[in-house]
Design a protein around this motif. Structure first.
Motif, PDB file in Angstrom:
ATOM      1  N   ARG A  37     -17.732  81.292 -57.518  1.00 15.65           N
ATOM      2  CA  ARG A  37     -18.662  80.159 -57.412  1.00 15.65           C
ATOM      3  C   ARG A  37     -19.776  80.276 -58.459  1.00 15.65           C
ATOM      4  O   ARG A  37     -20.188  79.262 -59.043  1.00 15.65           O
ATOM      5  CB  ARG A  37     -19.248  80.083 -55.996  1.00 15.65           C
ATOM      6  N   GLN A  38     -20.249  81.490 -58.710  1.00 19.22           N
ATOM      7  CA  GLN A  38     -21.284  81.682 -59.733  1.00 19.22           C
ATOM      8  C   GLN A  38     -20.756  81.332 -61.122  1.00 19.22           C
ATOM      9  O   GLN A  38     -21.457  80.723 -61.931  1.00 19.22           O
ATOM     10  CB  GLN A  38     -21.793  83.120 -59.710  1.00 19.22           C
ATOM     11  N   VAL A  39     -19.514  81.731 -61.407  1.00 19.23           N
ATOM     12  CA  VAL A  39     -18.914  81.418 -62.707  1.00 19.23           C
ATOM     13  C   VAL A  39     -18.743  79.907 -62.860  1.00 19.23           C
ATOM     14  O   VAL A  39     -19.017  79.345 -63.915  1.00 19.23           O
ATOM     15  CB  VAL A  39     -17.566  82.154 -62.891  1.00 19.23           C
ATOM     16  N   ILE A  40     -18.318  79.229 -61.799  1.00 17.02           N
ATOM     17  CA  ILE A  40     -18.156  77.771 -61.846  1.00 17.02           C
ATOM     18  C   ILE A  40     -19.504  77.091 -62.098  1.00 17.02           C
ATOM     19  O   ILE A  40     -19.614  76.185 -62.930  1.00 17.02           O
ATOM     20  CB  ILE A  40     -17.497  77.251 -60.550  1.00 17.02           C
ATOM     21  N   ALA A  41     -20.536  77.551 -61.406  1.00 20.70           N
ATOM     22  CA  ALA A  41     -21.880  76.986 -61.619  1.00 20.70           C
ATOM     23  C   ALA A  41     -22.345  77.226 -63.047  1.00 20.70           C
ATOM     24  O   ALA A  41     -22.932  76.342 -63.687  1.00 20.70           O
ATOM     25  CB  ALA A  41     -22.864  77.586 -60.615  1.00 20.70           C
ATOM     26  N   LYS A  42     -22.066  78.427 -63.577  1.00 19.03           N
ATOM     27  CA  LYS A  42     -22.433  78.747 -64.958  1.00 19.03           C
ATOM     28  C   LYS A  42     -21.679  77.840 -65.921  1.00 19.03           C
ATOM     29  O   LYS A  42     -22.258  77.331 -66.884  1.00 19.03           O
ATOM     30  CB  LYS A  42     -22.123  80.217 -65.245  1.00 19.03           C
ATOM     31  N   ALA A  43     -20.396  77.603 -65.662  1.00 23.91           N
ATOM     32  CA  ALA A  43     -19.591  76.737 -66.527  1.00 23.91           C
ATOM     33  C   ALA A  43     -20.118  75.308 -66.517  1.00 23.91           C
ATOM     34  O   ALA A  43     -20.164  74.646 -67.557  1.00 23.91           O
ATOM     35  CB  ALA A  43     -18.127  76.767 -66.080  1.00 23.91           C
ATOM     36  N   LEU A  89      -6.997  87.550 -61.393  1.00 22.95           N
ATOM     37  CA  LEU A  89      -6.782  86.640 -60.267  1.00 22.95           C
ATOM     38  C   LEU A  89      -7.087  87.350 -58.939  1.00 22.95           C
ATOM     39  O   LEU A  89      -7.725  86.779 -58.056  1.00 22.95           O
ATOM     40  CB  LEU A  89      -5.348  86.104 -60.263  1.00 22.95           C
ATOM     41  N   GLY A  90      -6.656  88.598 -58.809  1.00 22.86           N
ATOM     42  CA  GLY A  90      -6.938  89.371 -57.597  1.00 22.86           C
ATOM     43  C   GLY A  90      -8.427  89.558 -57.382  1.00 22.86           C
ATOM     44  O   GLY A  90      -8.923  89.463 -56.251  1.00 22.86           O
ATOM     45  N   LYS A  91      -9.154  89.818 -58.477  1.00 24.26           N
ATOM     46  CA  LYS A  91     -10.613  89.950 -58.384  1.00 24.26           C
ATOM     47  C   LYS A  91     -11.237  88.637 -57.917  1.00 24.26           C
ATOM     48  O   LYS A  91     -12.128  88.616 -57.074  1.00 24.26           O
ATOM     49  CB  LYS A  91     -11.203  90.350 -59.735  1.00 24.26           C
ATOM     50  N   ALA A  92     -10.741  87.522 -58.468  1.00 23.48           N
ATOM     51  CA  ALA A  92     -11.270  86.204 -58.096  1.00 23.48           C
ATOM     52  C   ALA A  92     -11.009  85.912 -56.628  1.00 23.48           C
ATOM     53  O   ALA A  92     -11.887  85.396 -55.925  1.00 23.48           O
ATOM     54  CB  ALA A  92     -10.652  85.121 -58.983  1.00 23.48           C
ATOM     55  N   LEU A  93      -9.823  86.235 -56.152  1.00 22.01           N
ATOM     56  CA  LEU A  93      -9.499  85.990 -54.745  1.00 22.01           C
ATOM     57  C   LEU A  93     -10.343  86.862 -53.816  1.00 22.01           C
ATOM     58  O   LEU A  93     -10.718  86.442 -52.724  1.00 22.01           O
ATOM     59  CB  LEU A  93      -8.007  86.234 -54.493  1.00 22.01           C
ATOM     60  N   ALA A  94     -10.653  88.087 -54.251  1.00 21.58           N
ATOM     61  CA  ALA A  94     -11.436  89.005 -53.425  1.00 21.58           C
ATOM     62  C   ALA A  94     -12.922  88.681 -53.434  1.00 21.58           C
ATOM     63  O   ALA A  94     -13.641  89.006 -52.493  1.00 21.58           O
ATOM     64  CB  ALA A  94     -11.218  90.445 -53.894  1.00 21.58           C
ATOM     65  N   ARG A  95     -13.408  88.060 -54.502  1.00 20.93           N
ATOM     66  CA  ARG A  95     -14.855  87.799 -54.636  1.00 20.93           C
ATOM     67  C   ARG A  95     -15.104  86.327 -54.924  1.00 20.93           C
ATOM     68  O   ARG A  95     -15.571  85.947 -55.998  1.00 20.93           O
ATOM     69  CB  ARG A  95     -15.449  88.669 -55.749  1.00 20.93           C
ATOM     70  N   ALA A  96     -14.843  85.481 -53.934  1.00 16.59           N
ATOM     71  CA  ALA A  96     -15.052  84.037 -54.084  1.00 16.59           C
ATOM     72  C   ALA A  96     -16.508  83.716 -54.410  1.00 16.59           C
ATOM     73  O   ALA A  96     -16.795  82.745 -55.112  1.00 16.59           O
ATOM     74  CB  ALA A  96     -14.624  83.311 -52.816  1.00 16.59           C
TER      75      ALA A  96
END
Length: 136
Positions: free
Chosen positions: A66-72, A55-62
């Motif tokens: 976004r790339q993961v969401i696009a991939k999903a 979660l901390g990584k996700a908050l630090a690297r929005a």
């Protein structure tokens, strides 16, 4: 050859023995590192990021979220998760800038010769580095 690498999933640092690159192909230069920097800015940020929770990584690297969401959306949630976890498990080389000596040049490289002293900028350095001959 030795290289400092980090696992982004665990934050673990390691001085690893890795294969030396070869100077195969046109426009390439091989440099033996004399001095390399591990900066208190860039590498400290990378160390701190790697030690954060998912979660901390996700908050630090929005941007990466976004790339993961696009991939999903394109390939499905499971595939996006698999690729994201694979990327976190892939060791990342550290290092910032180097000074060294050219030990080989590929075909078509005329502005560098074996024995030239060079300075290079970027990241991920080791004892011997392949440098594309776009640098001057």
């Amino acid at each position: 050859m030795k290289q400092i690498i980090q696992n982004y999933k665990t934050g673990e640092l390691q001085l690893a023995e890795v294969p030396a690159p070869i100077c195969a192909g046109p426009g390439r230069v091989l440099v033996r590192t004399a001095t390399s920097l591990v900066s208190v800015g860039t590498e400290k940020y990378m160390l701190e990021l790697a030690r954060k929770s998912l979660l901390g990584k996700a908050l630090a690297r929005a941007d990466l979220v976004r790339q993961v969401i696009a991939k999903a959306q394109a390939e499905g949630i499971l595939e996006a998760w698999r690729q994201a976890m694979g990327r976190l498990d892939t060791p990342v080389p550290l290092g910032y800038s180097l000074a060294g000596v050219v030990i080989d040049v590929g075909p078509g490289v005329q502005s560098f010769a074996v024995g030239d002293r060079v300075a290079c900028a970027g990241s991920g350095y080791a004892e011997i580095m392949y440098i594309p001959k776009t640098w001057r």
